[in-house]
Design an enzyme around this catalytic site. Sequence first.
Site, PDB file in Angstrom:
ATOM      1  CG  MET A  34      -1.886  -1.191   1.199  1.00 23.95           C
ATOM      2  SD  MET A  34      -3.401  -0.930   2.122  1.00 23.95           S
ATOM      3  CE  MET A  34      -2.768  -0.623   3.748  1.00 23.95           C
ATOM      4  CG  LEU A  37       7.253   1.340  -0.863  1.00 23.43           C
ATOM      5  CD1 LEU A  37       8.015   1.117  -2.174  1.00 23.43           C
ATOM      6  CD2 LEU A  37       6.349   0.147  -0.568  1.00 23.43           C
ATOM      7  CG  HIS A  41       6.955  -2.182   2.095  1.00 26.00           C
ATOM      8  ND1 HIS A  41       6.849  -1.067   2.896  1.00 26.00           N
ATOM      9  CD2 HIS A  41       5.744  -2.781   2.114  1.00 26.00           C
ATOM     10  CE1 HIS A  41       5.619  -0.995   3.378  1.00 26.00           C
ATOM     11  NE2 HIS A  41       4.926  -2.017   2.928  1.00 26.00           N
ATOM     12  CD  GLU A 152       7.079 -15.880   8.093  1.00 26.41           C
ATOM     13  OE1 GLU A 152       7.791 -15.596   9.079  1.00 26.41           O
ATOM     14  OE2 GLU A 152       7.131 -16.963   7.490  1.00 26.41           O
ATOM     15  CE  LYS A 153       3.742  -5.080  11.834  1.00 22.90           C
ATOM     16  NZ  LYS A 153       2.568  -4.649  11.052  1.00 22.90           N
ATOM     17  CG  ASP A 154       0.241  -7.473   8.150  1.00 20.90           C
ATOM     18  OD1 ASP A 154      -0.222  -6.981   9.182  1.00 20.90           O
ATOM     19  OD2 ASP A 154       0.915  -6.818   7.331  1.00 20.90           O
ATOM     20  NE  ARG A 191      -2.652   1.435   9.850  1.00 18.37           N
ATOM     21  CZ  ARG A 191      -3.118   0.441   9.091  1.00 18.37           C
ATOM     22  NH1 ARG A 191      -2.544  -0.742   9.115  1.00 18.37           N
ATOM     23  NH2 ARG A 191      -4.157   0.626   8.307  1.00 18.37           N
TER      24      ARG A 191
HETATM   25  O1  PAF Z   1      -0.163  -5.893   3.617  1.00 15.03           O
HETATM   26  C1  PAF Z   1      -0.538  -4.945   2.896  1.00 15.03           C
HETATM   27  O2  PAF Z   1       0.188  -3.966   2.666  1.00 15.03           O
HETATM   28  C2  PAF Z   1      -1.936  -4.990   2.294  1.00 15.03           C
HETATM   29  O3  PAF Z   1      -2.842  -5.596   3.151  1.00 15.03           O
HETATM   30  C3  PAF Z   1      -1.960  -5.651   0.897  1.00 15.03           C
HETATM   31  C4  PAF Z   1      -1.549  -7.113   0.960  1.00 15.03           C
HETATM   32  C5  PAF Z   1      -1.039  -4.901  -0.046  1.00 15.03           C
HETATM   33  C6  PAF Z   1      -3.380  -5.595   0.333  1.00 15.03           C
HETATM   34  O4  PAF Z   1      -3.839  -4.292   0.202  1.00 15.03           O
END
Ligand code: PAF
Length: 285
Positions: A34, A37, A41, A152-154, A191
């Site tokens: 999103m 960066l 990322h 893997e953070k999410d 964030r």
């Molecule tokens: O993890 C993210 O940045 C977002 O949830 C993703 C996978 C790009 C989907 O919008």
Amino acid sequence: MDKQPDVVRTISDLRARVAEARHAGKRVGLVPTMGALHHGHLSLVDAISAHADMIIVSIFVNPTQFGEGEDFDAYPRDEKDDLNKLAPTAASLVYAPTAQEMYPEGDSTKVSVADFSERFEGAHRLGHFDGVATVVSKLLMQCLPDIAVFGEKDYQQLAVIRQFVKDLAIPTTIMGAPIVREMDGLAASSRNVYLSAHERQTAGQLNVVLSKLVDDVKSGSPIADAEKHASQSLLAAGFDAVDYVNVVNSATLQPLTTLSAPARVLAVARLGAVRLLDNMAIEAP
Ligand code: PAF
């Protein structure tokens, strides 16, 4: 000077570039983001570069995964800065569609993964994973990559994505990449910029408390006691609230009461309006 990746904004331009790469025998890799960066990322770009010859980074702040009162409007957006950060990497193309390209008028299809989406983050952010699953399905269909990488953070997001990719037989390999941490162990996140200096200091305790929980569980502490102790330690360290600290089966995300399967601790603690996510593997002793 390093060259910035080219930018395409439409599905047809994206597909033309992907077709060209395939014609040249290249394997295509996608890094969905999103924007905003950071080195987390960039580590995803690095991780996928061993598996793909053409790397595409998508940048799209997806409205459907933000709930009411969340930070969609305030979410940091700086495409110029993102392109500068990608210049020294192996990414050669950025796909930055408009909201209209992603959700054209009349768009009415949703991808929803039952069960996985309803627990933990799903219970705190209603509809969040439907938004994620829908936009990631669209990105995978639009780009048709051989491989896509997610941090893997999410961890729950990764589990949801693996599930619908399997269920829908999408021919893309899903790769998970390890969490990138700051010097004090705080998981990198777009964030984190919302934290005040004082909150940022407290934030560094989340991974310390989770590491202790991992050690306690590995050395035989009952899981329920370790979870309770971790929540109390987070509040004592200055967090405003703990949404959850749970030890789960790392494949099914079902809560565990004993270390009967490969496990993961999932946690979210709040500092002001910021929800900090973290998770760690618990290897069997
Ligand atoms: O993890 C993210 O940045 C977002 O949830 C993703 C996978 C790009 C989907 O919008």
